[in-house]
Design a protein around this motif. Structure first.
Motif, PDB file in Angstrom:
ATOM      1  N   VAL A 190       2.753   6.355  -6.027  1.00  0.00           N
ATOM      2  CA  VAL A 190       2.410   5.489  -7.143  1.00  0.00           C
ATOM      3  C   VAL A 190       2.485   4.054  -6.640  1.00  0.00           C
ATOM      4  O   VAL A 190       3.485   3.658  -6.034  1.00  0.00           O
ATOM      5  N   THR A 191       1.439   3.280  -6.863  1.00  0.00           N
ATOM      6  CA  THR A 191       1.454   1.878  -6.437  1.00  0.00           C
ATOM      7  C   THR A 191       2.366   1.094  -7.361  1.00  0.00           C
ATOM      8  O   THR A 191       2.316   1.237  -8.575  1.00  0.00           O
ATOM      9  N   MET A 210       2.357   2.308   4.433  1.00  0.00           N
ATOM     10  CA  MET A 210       3.274   2.935   3.483  1.00  0.00           C
ATOM     11  C   MET A 210       2.736   4.294   3.018  1.00  0.00           C
ATOM     12  O   MET A 210       3.490   5.244   2.847  1.00  0.00           O
ATOM     13  N   GLY A 211       1.439   4.385   2.838  1.00  0.00           N
ATOM     14  CA  GLY A 211       0.832   5.669   2.486  1.00  0.00           C
ATOM     15  C   GLY A 211       1.012   6.688   3.597  1.00  0.00           C
ATOM     16  O   GLY A 211       1.302   7.862   3.337  1.00  0.00           O
ATOM     17  N   LEU A 212       0.857   6.232   4.835  1.00  0.00           N
ATOM     18  CA  LEU A 212       1.058   7.105   5.991  1.00  0.00           C
ATOM     19  C   LEU A 212       2.500   7.611   6.033  1.00  0.00           C
ATOM     20  O   LEU A 212       2.741   8.800   6.230  1.00  0.00           O
ATOM     21  N   ILE A 268       6.987   8.649  -5.112  1.00  0.00           N
ATOM     22  CA  ILE A 268       7.278   7.512  -4.255  1.00  0.00           C
ATOM     23  C   ILE A 268       6.522   6.310  -4.797  1.00  0.00           C
ATOM     24  O   ILE A 268       5.315   6.389  -5.051  1.00  0.00           O
ATOM     25  N   ILE A 269       7.234   5.210  -4.985  1.00  0.00           N
ATOM     26  CA  ILE A 269       6.588   3.974  -5.415  1.00  0.00           C
ATOM     27  C   ILE A 269       6.335   3.148  -4.169  1.00  0.00           C
ATOM     28  O   ILE A 269       7.251   2.844  -3.413  1.00  0.00           O
ATOM     29  N   LEU A 270       5.063   2.811  -3.948  1.00  0.00           N
ATOM     30  CA  LEU A 270       4.633   2.155  -2.718  1.00  0.00           C
ATOM     31  C   LEU A 270       4.011   0.800  -3.001  1.00  0.00           C
ATOM     32  O   LEU A 270       3.429   0.590  -4.062  1.00  0.00           O
ATOM     33  N   ILE A 304      -0.006  -4.325  -8.587  1.00  0.00           N
ATOM     34  CA  ILE A 304      -1.105  -4.127  -9.537  1.00  0.00           C
ATOM     35  C   ILE A 304      -1.250  -5.362 -10.420  1.00  0.00           C
ATOM     36  O   ILE A 304      -2.357  -5.873 -10.636  1.00  0.00           O
ATOM     37  N   GLN A 305      -0.133  -5.868 -10.932  1.00  0.00           N
ATOM     38  CA  GLN A 305      -0.183  -7.065 -11.777  1.00  0.00           C
ATOM     39  C   GLN A 305      -0.710  -8.266 -11.008  1.00  0.00           C
ATOM     40  O   GLN A 305      -1.513  -9.042 -11.527  1.00  0.00           O
TER      41      GLN A 305
END
Length: 92
Positions: free
Chosen positions: A65-66, A51-53, A43-45, A71-72
């Protein structure tokens, strides 16, 4: 929600859910058959805690995966702050 294996073709978009409230998103995802949701492996979050929950509750077999955008964004912001700090010290 998208299906990465769809590669932009028919069936790629699984759902568009209005809002980011965990209860709303979870209640929608729970309508997906358990057999299918257990097949999700990644899952891309974004970086929101809710969202993690959602990922943990709805897709227990998946790793999170963030997403690259966030991240950028954080990395570039930190680099900009460092650059400005040292520019004022005459190093830049």
């Amino acid at each position: 929600m998208t299906n990465k294996a769809g590669k932009g073709k028919k069936g790629t978009i699984v759902a568009i859910i209005a809002g980011t409230k965990a209860d709303t998103v979870i209640s929608f995802i729970e309508t997906i058959p358990l057999k299918l949701s257990n097949q999700v492996t990644e899952i891309i979050l974004d970086m929101a805690a809710n969202m993690g929950l959602i990922a943990k509750k709805c897709f227990p077999n998946a790793s999170g995966v963030t997403d690259r955008f966030h991240i950028q964004k954080i990395t570039l912001k930190a680099l900009q702050e460092i650059r400005i700090k040292y520019r004022w010290q005459g190093i830049d």
